[in-house]
Design a protein around this motif. Structure first.
Motif, mmCIF file in Angstrom:
data_model
loop_
_atom_site.group_PDB
_atom_site.id
_atom_site.type_symbol
_atom_site.label_atom_id
_atom_site.label_comp_id
_atom_site.label_asym_id
_atom_site.label_seq_id
_atom_site.Cartn_x
_atom_site.Cartn_y
_atom_site.Cartn_z
ATOM 1 N N PHE A 13 1.684 1.861 0.893
ATOM 2 C CA PHE A 13 2.421 1.486 2.096
ATOM 3 C C PHE A 13 3.895 1.877 2.026
ATOM 4 O O PHE A 13 4.573 1.914 3.046
ATOM 5 N N GLN A 14 4.384 2.192 0.843
ATOM 6 C CA GLN A 14 5.775 2.592 0.679
ATOM 7 C C GLN A 14 5.969 4.094 0.845
ATOM 8 O O GLN A 14 7.099 4.547 0.935
ATOM 9 N N GLN A 61 3.130 4.740 5.491
ATOM 10 C CA GLN A 61 3.817 4.182 6.664
ATOM 11 C C GLN A 61 3.201 4.719 7.943
ATOM 12 O O GLN A 61 2.979 3.974 8.900
ATOM 13 N N ARG A 62 2.922 6.020 7.958
ATOM 14 C CA ARG A 62 2.310 6.623 9.151
ATOM 15 C C ARG A 62 0.915 6.026 9.393
ATOM 16 O O ARG A 62 0.533 5.766 10.523
ATOM 17 N N PHE A 63 0.181 5.806 8.299
ATOM 18 C CA PHE A 63 -1.148 5.229 8.425
ATOM 19 C C PHE A 63 -1.085 3.835 9.053
ATOM 20 O O PHE A 63 -1.808 3.541 9.999
ATOM 21 N N TYR A 64 -0.223 2.972 8.527
ATOM 22 C CA TYR A 64 -0.158 1.592 9.009
ATOM 23 C C TYR A 64 0.544 1.458 10.356
ATOM 24 O O TYR A 64 0.228 0.555 11.125
ATOM 25 N N GLU A 65 1.485 2.330 10.654
ATOM 26 C CA GLU A 65 2.250 2.203 11.897
ATOM 27 C C GLU A 65 1.648 2.986 13.063
ATOM 28 O O GLU A 65 1.876 2.628 14.212
#
Length: 67
Positions: free
Chosen positions: A7-8, A13-17
């Motif tokens: 996630f860092q 970030q692109r995956f989660y957001e």
């Protein structure tokens, strides 16, 4: 494991957001479409059942010709 957690990272970030919210939206759309499809299929099945059902006329001995 060395280095940053998933996630860092930029990809994390692109995956989660972006990717996960899009997946959730698309799954919601898919569910809505399947519900609509089922409703239409049920309506068509009910129409077919109603149109294929013929009234049943019971036969009595008075109507039959015979000795």
């Amino acid at each position: 494991m060395s280095g940053p957690a998933f996630f860092q990272t930029h990809m994390g970030q692109r995956f989660y957001e972006t990717t996960m919210p899009q997946l959730v939206r698309q799954l919601g759309r898919l569910n809505d479409n399947v519900e609509r499809l089922v409703a239409v299929a049920e309506q068509l099945a009910n129409q077919k059942d109603a149109s294929s059902a013929e009234p049943v006329h019971p036969t009595t001995t008075e109507d039959s010709e015979g000795p």
